[in-house]
Write a protein that holds these residues in place. Structure first.
Motif, PDB file in Angstrom:
ATOM      1  N   GLY A 167      48.330  41.489  40.649  1.00 18.64           N
ATOM      2  CA  GLY A 167      49.589  41.121  41.281  1.00 18.64           C
ATOM      3  C   GLY A 167      50.799  41.933  40.876  1.00 18.64           C
ATOM      4  O   GLY A 167      51.902  41.669  41.337  1.00 18.64           O
ATOM      5  N   THR A 168      50.599  42.953  40.032  1.00 16.38           N
ATOM      6  CA  THR A 168      51.741  43.747  39.555  1.00 16.38           C
ATOM      7  C   THR A 168      51.745  45.176  40.079  1.00 16.38           C
ATOM      8  O   THR A 168      52.700  45.911  39.838  1.00 16.38           O
ATOM      9  N   GLY A 169      50.666  45.571  40.739  1.00 15.61           N
ATOM     10  CA  GLY A 169      50.555  46.958  41.181  1.00 15.61           C
ATOM     11  C   GLY A 169      49.880  47.847  40.151  1.00 15.61           C
ATOM     12  O   GLY A 169      49.613  49.014  40.421  1.00 15.61           O
ATOM     13  N   ASP A 170      49.606  47.310  38.970  1.00 14.76           N
ATOM     14  CA  ASP A 170      48.925  48.060  37.910  1.00 14.76           C
ATOM     15  C   ASP A 170      47.438  47.755  37.951  1.00 14.76           C
ATOM     16  O   ASP A 170      47.045  46.598  38.113  1.00 14.76           O
ATOM     17  N   LEU A 171      46.619  48.780  37.807  1.00 14.09           N
ATOM     18  CA  LEU A 171      45.184  48.569  37.653  1.00 14.09           C
ATOM     19  C   LEU A 171      44.913  48.328  36.175  1.00 14.09           C
ATOM     20  O   LEU A 171      45.229  49.172  35.337  1.00 14.09           O
ATOM     21  N   LEU A 172      44.357  47.164  35.882  1.00 15.80           N
ATOM     22  CA  LEU A 172      44.105  46.787  34.493  1.00 15.80           C
ATOM     23  C   LEU A 172      42.609  46.673  34.238  1.00 15.80           C
ATOM     24  O   LEU A 172      41.884  46.041  35.010  1.00 15.80           O
ATOM     25  N   TYR A 173      42.183  47.303  33.149  1.00 16.72           N
ATOM     26  CA  TYR A 173      40.795  47.186  32.731  1.00 16.72           C
ATOM     27  C   TYR A 173      40.599  45.840  32.043  1.00 16.72           C
ATOM     28  O   TYR A 173      41.557  45.196  31.600  1.00 16.72           O
ATOM     29  N   SER A 174      39.362  45.437  31.947  1.00 17.79           N
ATOM     30  CA  SER A 174      38.999  44.167  31.332  1.00 17.79           C
ATOM     31  C   SER A 174      39.628  44.009  29.945  1.00 17.79           C
ATOM     32  O   SER A 174      40.178  42.962  29.619  1.00 17.79           O
ATOM     33  N   SER A 175      39.554  45.049  29.128  1.00 14.31           N
ATOM     34  CA  SER A 175      40.119  44.977  27.774  1.00 14.31           C
ATOM     35  C   SER A 175      41.623  44.738  27.810  1.00 14.31           C
ATOM     36  O   SER A 175      42.158  43.999  26.973  1.00 14.31           O
ATOM     37  N   VAL A 234      45.270  36.766  25.886  1.00 20.11           N
ATOM     38  CA  VAL A 234      45.430  36.228  24.526  1.00 20.11           C
ATOM     39  C   VAL A 234      46.910  36.156  24.161  1.00 20.11           C
ATOM     40  O   VAL A 234      47.375  35.156  23.605  1.00 20.11           O
ATOM     41  N   ILE A 235      47.670  37.181  24.513  1.00 16.12           N
ATOM     42  CA  ILE A 235      49.108  37.167  24.233  1.00 16.12           C
ATOM     43  C   ILE A 235      49.787  36.054  25.023  1.00 16.12           C
ATOM     44  O   ILE A 235      50.634  35.336  24.494  1.00 16.12           O
ATOM     45  N   GLY A 236      49.398  35.895  26.275  1.00 15.72           N
ATOM     46  CA  GLY A 236      49.972  34.828  27.099  1.00 15.72           C
ATOM     47  C   GLY A 236      49.653  33.439  26.581  1.00 15.72           C
ATOM     48  O   GLY A 236      50.447  32.517  26.722  1.00 15.72           O
ATOM     49  N   ASN A 237      48.497  33.285  25.958  1.00 15.86           N
ATOM     50  CA  ASN A 237      48.095  31.990  25.405  1.00 15.86           C
ATOM     51  C   ASN A 237      48.629  31.746  24.002  1.00 15.86           C
ATOM     52  O   ASN A 237      48.511  30.636  23.482  1.00 15.86           O
ATOM     53  N   ASN A 238      49.201  32.782  23.391  1.00 16.17           N
ATOM     54  CA  ASN A 238      49.657  32.692  21.992  1.00 16.17           C
ATOM     55  C   ASN A 238      50.978  33.431  21.821  1.00 16.17           C
ATOM     56  O   ASN A 238      51.004  34.574  21.362  1.00 16.17           O
ATOM     57  N   GLU A 271      53.449  50.232  27.637  1.00 18.85           N
ATOM     58  CA  GLU A 271      53.759  51.325  28.568  1.00 18.85           C
ATOM     59  C   GLU A 271      53.829  50.836  30.014  1.00 18.85           C
ATOM     60  O   GLU A 271      54.605  51.356  30.809  1.00 18.85           O
ATOM     61  N   LYS A 272      53.019  49.839  30.348  1.00 23.45           N
ATOM     62  CA  LYS A 272      53.001  49.287  31.706  1.00 23.45           C
ATOM     63  C   LYS A 272      54.026  48.162  31.883  1.00 23.45           C
ATOM     64  O   LYS A 272      54.061  47.518  32.931  1.00 23.45           O
ATOM     65  N   LYS A 321      56.775  40.621  34.273  1.00 22.48           N
ATOM     66  CA  LYS A 321      55.687  41.300  34.978  1.00 22.48           C
ATOM     67  C   LYS A 321      54.335  40.923  34.356  1.00 22.48           C
ATOM     68  O   LYS A 321      53.347  40.711  35.068  1.00 22.48           O
ATOM     69  N   GLY A 322      54.298  40.812  33.051  1.00 21.41           N
ATOM     70  CA  GLY A 322      53.081  40.404  32.352  1.00 21.41           C
ATOM     71  C   GLY A 322      52.658  39.001  32.733  1.00 21.41           C
ATOM     72  O   GLY A 322      51.466  38.710  32.871  1.00 21.41           O
ATOM     73  N   LEU A 323      53.644  38.126  32.920  1.00 24.54           N
ATOM     74  CA  LEU A 323      53.351  36.752  33.329  1.00 24.54           C
ATOM     75  C   LEU A 323      52.709  36.725  34.716  1.00 24.54           C
ATOM     76  O   LEU A 323      51.783  35.949  34.963  1.00 24.54           O
ATOM     77  N   ILE A 324      53.169  37.598  35.599  1.00 28.97           N
ATOM     78  CA  ILE A 324      52.575  37.684  36.938  1.00 28.97           C
ATOM     79  C   ILE A 324      51.102  38.075  36.825  1.00 28.97           C
ATOM     80  O   ILE A 324      50.235  37.470  37.462  1.00 28.97           O
ATOM     81  N   ALA A 325      50.803  39.091  36.011  1.00 25.88           N
ATOM     82  CA  ALA A 325      49.411  39.523  35.817  1.00 25.88           C
ATOM     83  C   ALA A 325      48.593  38.420  35.153  1.00 25.88           C
ATOM     84  O   ALA A 325      47.445  38.168  35.537  1.00 25.88           O
TER      85      ALA A 325
END
Length: 150
Positions: A29-37, A44-48, A76-77, A99-103
């Motif tokens: 949802g951010t336009g960034d392609l994110l790998y599984s890692s 984890v950051i969003g949950n903590n 960087e993203k 933006k991180g919250l959207i992802a």
């Protein structure tokens, strides 16, 4: 013995398929392609909130250098922030950006959709069968870890 071989082959076939599925970067949802890692680090950051690098690495079950690599990419993203902890100026902590919250939320939705079919399969098992399956997989992980150390 034949049953054992079929079970092991089926298990590893599922692992290969899952690894292939996980290897494809996705937009949450951010336009960034994110790998599984990257998306799992973000989760984890969003949950903590205010998680430090040591805690992050432990929750991801990876080294601190691995966690550091993932956080640099996410910074960087513009998906996470890195800042000093309010009560301990030496400690660095990570949090989601807007933006991180959207992802993060996009991945939550993605997980529910993707894993619905797996949850449906598991729902057909009774509690004893689910306990057995969990126990088997936990023991299998320990055995494979032993093999990796040889």
């Amino acid at each position: 013995m034949k049953n054992y071989e079929r079970i092991i082959k089926s298990y590893f076939r599922s692992v290969r398929e899952f690894n292939e599925f996980e290897s494809v970067p996705r937009d949450f949802g951010t336009g960034d392609l994110l790998y599984s890692s990257e998306i799992h680090t973000l989760q984890v950051i969003g949950n903590n909130a205010n998680i430090n690098l040591t805690e992050l690495a432990a929750k991801l079950d990876i080294s601190k250098s691995g966690a550091s690599k993932f956080t640099k990419k996410l910074i960087e993203k513009n998906l996470i922030t890195k800042s000093k902890h309010l009560s301990n100026k030496k400690e660095v902590v990570f949090n989601l950006t807007e933006k991180g919250l959207i992802a993060y939320l996009g991945h939550e939705k993605f997980d529910k959709e993707v894993f619905a079919s797996i949850y449906k399969i598991l729902s057909r098992f009774d509690e004893k069968e689910k306990e057995f399956l969990e126990s088997f997989l936990d023991e299998l992980v320990l055995e494979v870890k032993k093999l990796n150390r040889k």
